[in-house]
Design an enzyme around this catalytic site. Structure first.
Site, PDB file in Angstrom:
ATOM      1  N   ASP A 237       0.838  -1.190   0.000  1.00 27.89           N
ATOM      2  CA  ASP A 237       0.000   0.000   0.000  1.00 27.89           C
ATOM      3  C   ASP A 237       0.876   1.244   0.000  1.00 27.89           C
ATOM      4  OD1 ASP A 237       0.114   1.221   3.023  1.00 27.89           O
ATOM      5  OD2 ASP A 237       0.329  -0.950   3.018  1.00 27.89           O
ATOM      6  N   SER A 238       0.443   2.274  -0.736  1.00 30.31           N
ATOM      7  CA  SER A 238       1.117   3.565  -0.788  1.00 30.31           C
ATOM      8  C   SER A 238       2.582   3.397  -1.194  1.00 30.31           C
ATOM      9  CB  SER A 238       0.971   4.283   0.555  1.00 30.31           C
ATOM     10  OG  SER A 238       1.335   5.637   0.440  1.00 30.31           O
ATOM     11  N   ALA A 239       3.529   3.787  -0.330  1.00 31.00           N
ATOM     12  CA  ALA A 239       4.938   3.599  -0.672  1.00 31.00           C
ATOM     13  C   ALA A 239       5.257   2.122  -0.856  1.00 31.00           C
ATOM     14  CB  ALA A 239       5.828   4.198   0.414  1.00 31.00           C
TER      15      ALA A 239
END
Length: 326
Positions: A171-173
């Site tokens: 998720d995300s980074a």
């Protein structure tokens, strides 16, 4: 990754503060990083609700790096499980697989998907700038590959991991990392490891020029994202660096795996980057299958803070279906 605020140096009352990226991290002029979230450690356990087992294993003796392994309990000993390699988010600079947020989420993901998971701990920025975290993440994959023949150092993987059904996720980074691991897989294929798919939740991608609804975002928000990226990768060429803007990567269509699931949230400031990534794979000749799910009325990584809400449950169902569909 979450909303951040750089209030320094002009807005800081502490003269030794270089950057204040609250509520993520404060960077001091001497190079110290004070992480404001993700510092708590949850011990491994047999989860009483999901009955999932967990334990920590070292994947790099040299750097003293560990991963947290998750395994459903009471499984058929003669049936191998898909292997999920998970990369946590946190703007490249905070969180670990051992925090309550990620221990809980990966535990739930494993219970629902009936996979065996490796939740990877990588060194974080700014003390360890990019590409160190990508190298750590690849080292964890190579460590997993030692178990292909059933004679690696970790018995859970020897006994239960199906290396013909491997998935990367984050998720995300962490989704950014998962993408780059799939790119690296296409260049450095590992014997006996078959990457089936990549699952990118609210991926942290960006670019120099605003697209879609980004033009309506506050200038401060756009600048914050740039600052977080430059903090993570001080030698970067900018926000069109393929490491943060994969659309600019001439090798994008070599992406490893046979299918990709991109999950975006309607109110996420990174939403349009996920759509652009999906469209680039779908329309430009990538050989696999790419799907996208947009979650309405939700913001960035909402599923981590509210995993029991209706939208998070629907998102989890989609991930499970993606893993098990042929």
């Amino acid at each position: 990754m979450c909303d951040i605020q750089d209030i320094s140096p002009a807005g800081s009352t502490e003269p030794d503060v270089a950057h204040n990226f609250s509520p993520l991290v404060i960077i001091y002029k001497d190079g110290r990083a004070e992480r404001l979230v993700g510092n708590e450690i949850v011990p491994t356990s047999v989860d009483p609700e999901s009955n999932v087992l967990s334990k920590d294993v070292v994947y790099s003796q040299e750097e003293n790096l560990s991963s947290r392994l998750f395994l459903p309990n009471n499984i058929n000993p003669n049936k191998k499980l898909p292997l999920l390699i998970y990369y946590h988010g946190g703007g490249f600079c905070v969180e670990t697989p051992f925090s309550p947020t990620y221990h809980s989420y990966v535990n739930m993901l494993v219970a629902e998907s009936q996979t065996i998971a490796i939740s990877v701990d990588y060194r974080r920025t700014p003390e360890h700038p990019i590409p160190i975290l990508y190298d750590d993440s690849w080292t964890a994959i190579k460590w997993a590959a030692f178990h292909v023949n059933g004679d690696g150092p970790e018995e859970w993987l020897n006994s239960h991991a199906d290396f013909n059904r491997v998935f990367f996720a984050g998720d995300s980074a962490g989704a950014n990392i998962a993408h780059h691991m799939a790119m690296r897989y296409s260049e450095e294929k590992l014997f006996g490891v078959n990457l089936v798919g990549n699952i990118l939740m609210n991926p942290f991608f960006w670019g120099e020029e605003s697209i879609g609804n980004e033009v309506n975002e506050q200038v401060m928000t756009r600048e914050q994202i740039k600052k977080i990226w430059h903090l993570a990768s001080p030698t970067t060429s900018g926000c069109d660096d393929p490491l943060i803007n994969p659309i600019m990567d001439p090798k994008l269509l070599n992406l490893g795996g046979t299918k990709v699931l991109v999950i975006v949230a309607e109110k996420d400031f990174l939403r349009d980057r996920g759509w652009l990534y999906y469209e680039a794979l779908k329309n430009n000749g990538w050989g696999g299958r790419v799907e996208i799910m947009e979650v309405k009325e939700e913001g960035h990584v909402f599923h981590l803070s509210n995993p029991a809400c209706e939208n998070a449950v629907a998102m989890l169902r989609k991930i499970v279906s993606f893993i098990h569909e042929e």
